[in-house]
Scaffold this active site. Structure first.
Site, mmCIF file in Angstrom:
data_model
loop_
_atom_site.group_PDB
_atom_site.id
_atom_site.type_symbol
_atom_site.label_atom_id
_atom_site.label_comp_id
_atom_site.label_asym_id
_atom_site.label_seq_id
_atom_site.Cartn_x
_atom_site.Cartn_y
_atom_site.Cartn_z
ATOM 1 N N GLY A 16 26.012 11.395 -10.237
ATOM 2 C CA GLY A 16 24.651 11.291 -10.874
ATOM 3 C C GLY A 16 23.676 12.332 -10.115
ATOM 4 O O GLY A 16 24.188 12.762 -8.926
ATOM 5 N N ALA A 126 15.818 15.003 -9.014
ATOM 6 C CA ALA A 126 17.002 15.774 -9.076
ATOM 7 C C ALA A 126 17.467 16.008 -10.395
ATOM 8 O O ALA A 126 17.117 15.065 -11.453
ATOM 9 C CB ALA A 126 18.107 15.353 -8.296
ATOM 10 N N LYS A 181 5.475 2.303 -8.305
ATOM 11 C CA LYS A 181 6.481 3.157 -8.847
ATOM 12 C C LYS A 181 6.664 2.651 -10.590
ATOM 13 O O LYS A 181 6.707 3.324 -11.356
ATOM 14 C CB LYS A 181 7.827 3.136 -8.366
ATOM 15 C CG LYS A 181 8.879 4.024 -8.653
ATOM 16 C CD LYS A 181 8.593 5.345 -8.438
ATOM 17 C CE LYS A 181 10.016 6.263 -8.275
ATOM 18 N NZ LYS A 181 10.330 6.551 -9.537
ATOM 19 N N GLU A 263 17.124 3.492 -19.889
ATOM 20 C CA GLU A 263 16.791 2.409 -18.779
ATOM 21 C C GLU A 263 15.577 1.848 -18.948
ATOM 22 O O GLU A 263 14.556 1.526 -18.317
ATOM 23 C CB GLU A 263 16.536 3.272 -17.374
ATOM 24 C CG GLU A 263 17.117 2.643 -16.154
ATOM 25 C CD GLU A 263 16.926 3.429 -14.761
ATOM 26 O OE1 GLU A 263 16.093 4.629 -15.041
ATOM 27 O OE2 GLU A 263 17.685 3.145 -13.911
HETATM 28 N N1 LIG Z 1 16.984 11.730 -11.621
HETATM 29 C C1 LIG Z 1 15.946 11.718 -10.926
HETATM 30 O O1 LIG Z 1 15.456 12.767 -10.861
HETATM 31 C C2 LIG Z 1 15.479 10.410 -10.588
HETATM 32 C C3 LIG Z 1 16.206 9.460 -10.935
HETATM 33 N N2 LIG Z 1 15.664 7.932 -10.562
HETATM 34 C C4 LIG Z 1 16.352 6.867 -10.626
HETATM 35 O O2 LIG Z 1 17.701 6.780 -9.797
HETATM 36 C C5 LIG Z 1 18.747 5.932 -10.562
HETATM 37 C C6 LIG Z 1 19.833 7.181 -10.554
HETATM 38 O O3 LIG Z 1 19.466 8.277 -11.369
HETATM 39 P P1 LIG Z 1 20.279 9.451 -12.049
HETATM 40 O O4 LIG Z 1 20.854 10.139 -10.627
HETATM 41 O O5 LIG Z 1 19.519 10.337 -12.670
HETATM 42 O O6 LIG Z 1 21.469 8.664 -12.590
HETATM 43 P P2 LIG Z 1 22.921 8.959 -13.448
HETATM 44 O O7 LIG Z 1 23.034 8.124 -14.667
HETATM 45 O O8 LIG Z 1 22.748 10.467 -13.565
HETATM 46 O O9 LIG Z 1 23.795 8.767 -12.237
HETATM 47 C C7 LIG Z 1 24.549 7.669 -12.173
HETATM 48 C C8 LIG Z 1 25.949 8.095 -11.806
HETATM 49 O O10 LIG Z 1 26.584 6.825 -11.478
HETATM 50 C C9 LIG Z 1 27.905 6.701 -12.141
HETATM 51 N N3 LIG Z 1 28.145 5.351 -12.064
HETATM 52 C C10 LIG Z 1 27.624 4.403 -12.484
HETATM 53 N N4 LIG Z 1 28.293 3.309 -12.428
HETATM 54 C C11 LIG Z 1 29.447 3.489 -11.635
HETATM 55 C C12 LIG Z 1 30.494 2.824 -10.982
HETATM 56 N N5 LIG Z 1 30.406 1.472 -11.260
HETATM 57 N N6 LIG Z 1 31.554 3.516 -10.358
HETATM 58 C C13 LIG Z 1 31.306 4.860 -10.590
HETATM 59 N N7 LIG Z 1 30.415 5.757 -10.875
HETATM 60 C C14 LIG Z 1 29.383 4.820 -11.606
HETATM 61 C C15 LIG Z 1 27.499 7.240 -13.515
HETATM 62 O O11 LIG Z 1 28.642 7.499 -14.379
HETATM 63 P P3 LIG Z 1 28.746 7.309 -15.832
HETATM 64 O O12 LIG Z 1 27.765 8.447 -16.299
HETATM 65 O O13 LIG Z 1 29.873 7.639 -16.255
HETATM 66 O O14 LIG Z 1 28.089 5.884 -16.047
HETATM 67 C C16 LIG Z 1 26.738 8.531 -13.065
HETATM 68 O O15 LIG Z 1 27.544 9.537 -12.702
HETATM 69 C C17 LIG Z 1 17.919 5.593 -11.758
HETATM 70 O O16 LIG Z 1 17.533 4.282 -11.821
HETATM 71 C C18 LIG Z 1 17.043 6.696 -12.115
HETATM 72 O O17 LIG Z 1 15.924 6.272 -13.052
HETATM 73 C C19 LIG Z 1 14.729 8.104 -9.561
HETATM 74 C C20 LIG Z 1 13.840 9.138 -9.112
HETATM 75 C C21 LIG Z 1 14.191 10.293 -9.900
HETATM 76 C C1 LIG Z 2 9.074 10.173 -11.219
HETATM 77 C C2 LIG Z 2 9.819 10.662 -12.414
HETATM 78 C C3 LIG Z 2 9.094 10.307 -13.438
HETATM 79 C C4 LIG Z 2 10.174 11.952 -12.150
HETATM 80 O O1 LIG Z 2 10.619 12.564 -13.321
HETATM 81 C C5 LIG Z 2 10.990 9.759 -12.409
HETATM 82 O O2 LIG Z 2 11.108 8.764 -11.438
HETATM 83 C C6 LIG Z 2 12.124 9.878 -13.532
HETATM 84 O O3 LIG Z 2 12.298 11.060 -14.009
HETATM 85 O O4 LIG Z 2 12.626 8.814 -13.576
#
Ligand SMILES: NC(=O)C1=CN([C@@H]2O[C@H](COP(=O)(O)OP(=O)(O)OC[C@H]3O[C@@H](n4cnc5c(N)ncnc54)[C@H](OP(=O)(O)O)[C@@H]3O)[C@@H](O)[C@H]2O)C=CC1
Ligand SMILES: CC(C)(CO)C(=O)C(=O)O
Length: 298
Positions: A16, A126, A181, A263
């Site tokens: 992710g 990201a 947050k 989520e």
């Molecule tokens: N993206 C952003 O800019 C921001 C995100 N966040 C938070 O951070 C967290 C992660 O976000 P994000 O990176 O966007 O999430 P994503 O859902 O894009 O990424 C999570 C990844 O982990 C994989 N995954 C989940 N469970 C497993 C497992 N058991 N084994 C292997 N792989 C697994 C998912 O695969 P699959 O898709 O197959 O389930 C996916 O590829 C969230 O809580 C989000 O709200 C916080 C700040 C900013």
């Molecule tokens: C801070 C913010 C709102 C940035 O987009 C975020 O945490 C999200 O997208 O989940």
């Protein structure tokens, strides 16, 4: 800063946006990094940050897993930890990061005696595209050791997380930061998802009163949970994040757009459930949850 030879190896779970941002930045800082994917396979990805492209290449993780960074959606954490548990070394360190309110007592309970458990909350942003991970918003992170084994490994874990998602603020009590947050995510995520817009578009006058009411409910609830969240300061913080990430699509907007699960349980759902325990009405959060549930297939 530890030398390359002393740098701990890391396993990043998933592919992710936040996981790959972390993986690429750690690799760029000379940490050995491997991935734990649902289907183990090598992965090439380009990190795009400040108009610089850095190619990164990762191999599947070898067992046992030592230092593990888990950035999955809040609803995926329990399954993920259950899968990883038999693969961990006896003194593994686990850093968990997600939006929404974590169940800290549950996280503490999953670690064996010598395994360290951490929670990290980040404001970096990201975006994952087909071949790259784009660092769309510079931020910072709050990091908290949740048990003794984590506290004992503090310097090495803090050094790595500083490279990955720094600057890092280390704290022994992460709850106030989590509520701050939560207020940001309770406003920006569901509203951008519902209106299918970028974060910055919420800064128009049309949303002002609704945002005010959402924030007022979160601040009232925080007080009942013995967390001080001043209303005007919280509003200023929410708008500051909205402006800093104006061009971003929030993670919930992206999830709804691509018809992935939202989520919501750990954000708006958490607010509604916690408010019910205190018999506090939170009509604005409830209306937002209802609107999203009625118009979202998953
Ligand atoms: N993206 C952003 O800019 C921001 C995100 N966040 C938070 O951070 C967290 C992660 O976000 P994000 O990176 O966007 O999430 P994503 O859902 O894009 O990424 C999570 C990844 O982990 C994989 N995954 C989940 N469970 C497993 C497992 N058991 N084994 C292997 N792989 C697994 C998912 O695969 P699959 O898709 O197959 O389930 C996916 O590829 C969230 O809580 C989000 O709200 C916080 C700040 C900013
Ligand atoms: C801070 C913010 C709102 C940035 O987009 C975020 O945490 C999200 O997208 O989940």
């Amino acid at each position: 800063m530890p030398s390359t030879q002393q740098k701990l190896s890391w396993v990043i779970v998933g592919q992710g946006a936040i996981g790959l941002l972390t993986a690429c930045r750690l690799q760029h800082a000379s940490y050995p990094v491997a991935l734990w994917l649902r289907q183990p396979a090598p992965l090439s990805v380009t990190l795009q940050a400040s108009e610089i492209s850095t190619p990164c290449y990762f191999l599947p993780a070898a067992r046992p897993l030592h230092q593990v960074f888990i950035a999955v959606k809040a609803y995926a954490v329990a399954d993920c930890l259950a899968q990883l548990s038999p693969e961990l070394s006896a003194n593994a360190q686990l850093v968990i990061s997600h939006n929404g309110m974590p169940d800290l007592a549950y996280l503490q309970s999953v670690a064996a005696f010598e395994q360290g458990i951490w929670f990290l909350s980040t404001s970096h942003a990201a975006l994952r595209t087909a071949e790259s991970v784009v660092h769309t918003g510079q931020g910072q992170s709050i990091l908290s050791p949740l048990n003794n084994a984590a506290r004992q490994a503090e310097p090495a874990i803090v050094a790595a997380m500083t490279e990955a998602l720094g600057p890092i603020q280390l704290t022994t009590d992460i709850r106030p930061a989590l509520w701050r947050k939560l207020a940001v995510n309770a406003v920006i995520n569901p509203l951008t998802a519902l209106h299918n817009c970028r974060n910055g578009e919420l800064a128009t006058i049309a949303f002002n009163q609704q945002i005010d009411r959402l924030i007022a409910e979160v601040c009232q609830l925080a007080a009942l949970e013995h967390i001080e969240l001043e209303r005007q300061q919280t509003k200023a913080h929410v708008y500051q994040v909205m402006h800093a990430t104006a061009k971003n699509y929030s993670s919930m907007q992206q999830d709804r757009y691509y018809q992935r699960p939202l989520e919501l349980d750990a954000i708006t759902g958490f607010i509604i459930n916690t408010a019910a325990k205190h018999q506090l009405p939170v009509p604005e959060n409830q209306a937002l949850l209802d609107a999203l549930r009625q118009t979202t297939t998953l």
